[in-house]
Design a protein around this motif. Structure first.
Motif, mmCIF file in Angstrom:
data_model
loop_
_atom_site.group_PDB
_atom_site.id
_atom_site.type_symbol
_atom_site.label_atom_id
_atom_site.label_comp_id
_atom_site.label_asym_id
_atom_site.label_seq_id
_atom_site.Cartn_x
_atom_site.Cartn_y
_atom_site.Cartn_z
ATOM 1 N N LEU A 3 -34.553 -7.391 3.681
ATOM 2 C CA LEU A 3 -35.256 -6.422 2.839
ATOM 3 C C LEU A 3 -34.772 -4.991 3.044
ATOM 4 O O LEU A 3 -34.309 -4.619 4.118
ATOM 5 C CB LEU A 3 -36.757 -6.477 3.148
ATOM 6 C CG LEU A 3 -37.451 -7.785 2.822
ATOM 7 C CD1 LEU A 3 -38.767 -7.890 3.575
ATOM 8 C CD2 LEU A 3 -37.693 -7.893 1.327
ATOM 9 N N GLU A 4 -34.912 -4.226 1.984
ATOM 10 C CA GLU A 4 -34.638 -2.794 2.069
ATOM 11 C C GLU A 4 -35.594 -2.162 3.083
ATOM 12 O O GLU A 4 -36.791 -2.455 3.096
ATOM 13 C CB GLU A 4 -34.889 -2.189 0.682
ATOM 14 C CG GLU A 4 -34.757 -0.706 0.607
ATOM 15 C CD GLU A 4 -35.005 -0.228 -0.826
ATOM 16 O OE1 GLU A 4 -34.404 -0.772 -1.761
ATOM 17 O OE2 GLU A 4 -35.814 0.701 -0.984
ATOM 18 N N GLY A 5 -35.057 -1.316 3.942
ATOM 19 C CA GLY A 5 -35.914 -0.686 4.940
ATOM 20 C C GLY A 5 -36.147 -1.561 6.161
ATOM 21 O O GLY A 5 -37.030 -1.306 6.966
ATOM 22 N N LYS A 38 -32.035 -2.578 -8.349
ATOM 23 C CA LYS A 38 -31.293 -3.413 -7.392
ATOM 24 C C LYS A 38 -32.241 -4.295 -6.577
ATOM 25 O O LYS A 38 -32.075 -5.508 -6.506
ATOM 26 C CB LYS A 38 -30.486 -2.520 -6.426
ATOM 27 C CG LYS A 38 -29.549 -1.542 -7.114
ATOM 28 C CD LYS A 38 -28.771 -0.698 -6.114
ATOM 29 C CE LYS A 38 -29.632 0.242 -5.277
ATOM 30 N NZ LYS A 38 -30.301 1.306 -6.047
ATOM 31 N N SER A 39 -33.235 -3.647 -5.960
ATOM 32 C CA SER A 39 -34.153 -4.420 -5.110
ATOM 33 C C SER A 39 -34.911 -5.449 -5.923
ATOM 34 O O SER A 39 -35.139 -6.577 -5.467
ATOM 35 C CB SER A 39 -35.153 -3.487 -4.436
ATOM 36 O OG SER A 39 -34.490 -2.552 -3.633
ATOM 37 N N THR A 40 -35.308 -5.062 -7.129
ATOM 38 C CA THR A 40 -36.050 -5.983 -7.983
ATOM 39 C C THR A 40 -35.205 -7.223 -8.288
ATOM 40 O O THR A 40 -35.710 -8.351 -8.240
ATOM 41 C CB THR A 40 -36.463 -5.284 -9.288
ATOM 42 O OG1 THR A 40 -37.220 -4.125 -8.952
ATOM 43 C CG2 THR A 40 -37.294 -6.197 -10.157
ATOM 44 N N LEU A 51 -28.555 -8.709 0.750
ATOM 45 C CA LEU A 51 -28.635 -7.616 1.717
ATOM 46 C C LEU A 51 -28.967 -6.329 0.976
ATOM 47 O O LEU A 51 -28.166 -5.849 0.189
ATOM 48 C CB LEU A 51 -27.284 -7.525 2.436
ATOM 49 C CG LEU A 51 -27.139 -6.686 3.680
ATOM 50 C CD1 LEU A 51 -28.222 -6.997 4.695
ATOM 51 C CD2 LEU A 51 -25.766 -6.929 4.303
ATOM 52 N N ASP A 52 -30.162 -5.804 1.210
ATOM 53 C CA ASP A 52 -30.617 -4.655 0.427
ATOM 54 C C ASP A 52 -30.455 -3.338 1.196
ATOM 55 O O ASP A 52 -31.145 -3.102 2.183
ATOM 56 C CB ASP A 52 -32.092 -4.849 0.026
ATOM 57 C CG ASP A 52 -32.484 -3.969 -1.162
ATOM 58 O OD1 ASP A 52 -31.723 -3.039 -1.480
ATOM 59 O OD2 ASP A 52 -33.554 -4.224 -1.762
ATOM 60 N N GLU A 53 -29.547 -2.530 0.736
ATOM 61 C CA GLU A 53 -29.256 -1.207 1.299
ATOM 62 C C GLU A 53 -29.191 -1.167 2.819
ATOM 63 O O GLU A 53 -29.966 -0.466 3.473
ATOM 64 C CB GLU A 53 -30.297 -0.187 0.799
ATOM 65 C CG GLU A 53 -30.206 -0.046 -0.716
ATOM 66 C CD GLU A 53 -30.599 1.339 -1.211
ATOM 67 O OE1 GLU A 53 -30.261 2.322 -0.521
ATOM 68 O OE2 GLU A 53 -31.220 1.415 -2.282
ATOM 69 N N PRO A 54 -28.235 -1.890 3.384
ATOM 70 C CA PRO A 54 -28.110 -1.883 4.846
ATOM 71 C C PRO A 54 -27.758 -0.499 5.393
ATOM 72 O O PRO A 54 -28.026 -0.213 6.544
ATOM 73 C CB PRO A 54 -26.978 -2.883 5.120
ATOM 74 C CG PRO A 54 -26.236 -2.995 3.840
ATOM 75 C CD PRO A 54 -27.231 -2.771 2.757
HETATM 76 MG MG LIG Z 1 -34.113 -0.722 -3.656
#
Ligand SMILES: [Mg+2]
Ligand SMILES: Nc1ncnc2c1ncn2[C@@H]1O[C@H](COP(=O)(O)OP(=O)(O)OP(=O)(O)O)[C@@H](O)[C@H]1O
Lengths: 293, 257
Positions: free
Chosen positions: B101-103, B54-56, B178-181
């Motif tokens: 970004l995630e995190g 997903k993030s990639t 939106l990465d893993e809010p």
């Molecule tokens: Mg990810």
């Protein structure tokens, strides 16, 4: 007691000269995590360029402006030729690159201006001035004031301008800075240019004190203990570190010197720095990561 | 930006990802054969377990893969009809894609307000328009106004997520990645954040591509979803269809919650 105060104050003022050099390191380290070994060469290069222009009859402020432009051009070239191709490489690679860079800069300086020693006269006498019963060097007072103005200028730049906020953003988190559209390369160029400007100021003061010669690049060795004590990421730390080193080495020279023997000034800062390393590895003001999530 | 009642009424294609492959360090194949589209005004979910890609995929779209020593080695990405596969991140931000970004990745030593401001610079706004942008964010996230002078590193996880989203909104995006809010946040805060995402979508027409492991929450707010498994899209459909899909239920919903 009066004598003690005089030695202490003299040391504090002299220490700010070290801070000036240390600040150049802090700027670059903060923004890119690189320990810029070439800072000393930049100090030398700027002083040499300035004094050579002066000797060729160029007026003071014109020489200053031309040298500043040269430093900006140098920053631009370094970003293009060295930093950009090495992006994403480990810090040690970049450190080695700056090591190489320092020799190249010195080589270019020598090729451009020759290797002889130049005297630099800024028009400030070194005669002592009596203030509150203490005899203080006018030159030291002048350089301390210069350091103060420089720090004020930098803190305005960092805290009040868009460039400053972007700079600190990049220092905190490069990926996030990229994600909101900040151009890393532009920021790096600006940081190196500002470090070049700081190097120029340091170069003029140190050059006026020691003469402009190749050993000038060795002032970095005086800045190292300052950085260890103050932390690599804080301008305030560079100031406090400089004050501590300046004061303690003078006091050591005067009070311990006669017991242990002369020349203590040269190595005492390192003893102090080592002690700090043992007790507080990040330095007094070194930024620790904010842990809370 | 006008309010859009039904995101599919216009159905203009904002983003198209065509069969992309992403390789890290010229060695690790992280994503292959991923295709997806984001229509204008839609919320699209990108679902999948840890390491699914997903993030990639999001980084490929925002151009941040290159900062992670990776590259899109085949396939193409189009944003607003223009080829954007190899466009640098700051140009993409100017064109309207922004990546949260995630995190969270807040600038920890900057204040909340400085974090938000930093997102505005890319547009080179006047002082007033930057201020207006800030006020807009404070309207969406009133909590951030109270904390504006606090260093972002010292705010709560939920507040940091709001800072990250607010900072991204300051770029005036037409599409937010939106990465893993929901990562590491209490359910109540997750709900609050997703509500705001839905509102932003409805009221300002901002499109979202949303990577999530929390499938129920994501599908509650998304219109359409794609499911990634080890770097490939294995399933896609409307939120309704996916919610009723038994394979997805078994594979993820059973394990999660
Ligand atoms: Mg990810
Ligand atoms: N920086 C990297 N270097 C090398 N391989 C990576 C890197 N980042 C991710 N990968 C690999 O790419 C694959 C996909 O990872 P990615 O982070 O895109 O997954 P994800 O779906 O976002 O997972 P998560 O839910 O854990 O965030 C994984 O196999 C991972 O090991």
């Amino acid at each position: 007691m009066e004598f003690f105060l005089e030695v202490l104050t003299g040391g504090l003022l002299a220490g700010l000269m070290y801070s000036l050099v240390a600040i150049g390191f802090v700027l670059i380290y903060k923004a890119s995590g690189v320990f810029n070994f070439a800072q000393g060469s930049m100090v030398l290069f700027s002083a040499l360029t300035f004094v050579s222009l002066l000797e060729r009859g160029v007026p003071f402020w014109v020489s200053f402006a031309v040298t500043l432009l040269t430093m900006i051009a140098l920053a631009w070239a370094i970003e293009r030729v060295v930093l950009r191709p090495l992006v994403n490489r480990p810090p040690i690679t970049l450190f080695m690159a700056t090591l190489g860079l320092s020799y190249i800069i010195e080589g270019v300086a020598q090729a451009m201006w020759g290797a002889q020693v130049h005297g630099l006269e800024l028009g400030i006498s070194d005669a002592p001035l009596e203030i509150g019963g203490m005899l203080l060097s006018q030159f030291d007072l002048f350089s301390a004031a210069t350091a103060g103005i420089l720090v004020l200028f930098l803190s305005l730049l960092f805290n009040k301008t868009r460039i400053g906020i972007s700079l600190r953003a990049v220092a905190d988190d490069q990926l996030a800075a990229l994600a909101v559209g900040i151009k890393l390369q532009r920021i790096w160029m600006i940081v190196w240019a500002v470090a070049g400007f700081v190097g120029l100021v340091a170069g003029l003061l140190w050059g006026a004190r020691l003469g402009v010669q190749f050993s000038l690049s060795l002032v970095v060795l005086k800045a190292l203990p300052v950085l260890i004590i103050g932390g690599f990421t804080s301008i305030g730390g560079a100031i406090v570190g400089g004050l501590i080193i300046g004061a303690s080495e003078k006091l050591a020279e005067v009070y311990l010197g006669p017991i242990i023997g002369g020349g203590i000034e040269n190595w005492f800062p390192y003893v102090l720095a080592l002690l700090f390393l043992l007790v507080r590895p990040a330095g007094i003001f070194g930024e620790r990561a904010i842990e809370r999530v | 930006m006008s309010a859009i009642a039904n995101p599919y009424a216009e159905s203009v294609e904002l983003l198209r990802v065509d069969d992309i492959e992403v390789i890290y360090d010229s060695a690790v194949l992280a994503v292959s054969g991923v295709s997806l589209t984001v229509p204008k005004g839609a919320i699209i979910a990108l679902l999948g377990a840890n390491g699914a890609g997903k993030s990639t995929t999001l980084k490929a779209i925002s151009g941040l893969v290159r900062a992670d020593r990776a590259e899109v080695s085949s396939g193409s990405i189009h944003f607003q009809g223009q080829m954007s596969t190899h466009t640098p991140p700051h140009v993409l931000v100017q064109q309207g894609i922004v990546h949260v970004l995630e995190g969270r990745h807040v600038f920890a030593h900057l204040t909340v307000e400085e974090n938000l401001r930093s997102g505005g610079f890319v547009r080179r706004p006047s002082r007033q328009s930057l201020q207006a942008g800030l006020e807009r964010i404070y309207t969406w996230f009133p909590r951030l106004k109270e904390k504006r002078k606090v260093q972002a590193g010292y705010t709560s996880g939920g507040e940091q997520q709001m800072v990250a989203i607010g900072r991204a909104l300051m770029t005036n995006p037409s599409m937010v990645l939106l990465d893993e809010p929901s990562m590491g946040l209490a359910p109540l805060i997750v709900q609050e954040i997703f509500e705001i995402v839905s509102q932003l979508n409805e009221k300002e027409g901002v499109s979202f591509l949303l990577a999530e492991q929390n499938i129920p929450v994501a599908l509650k707010h998304a219109h359409y979803g794609y499911v990634l498994e080890t770097g490939k899209i294995v399933l896609s459909g409307t939120a309704q269809e996916l919610l009723q899909n038994t394979a997805l239920q078994d594979a993820y919903l059973g394990k999660k919650q």
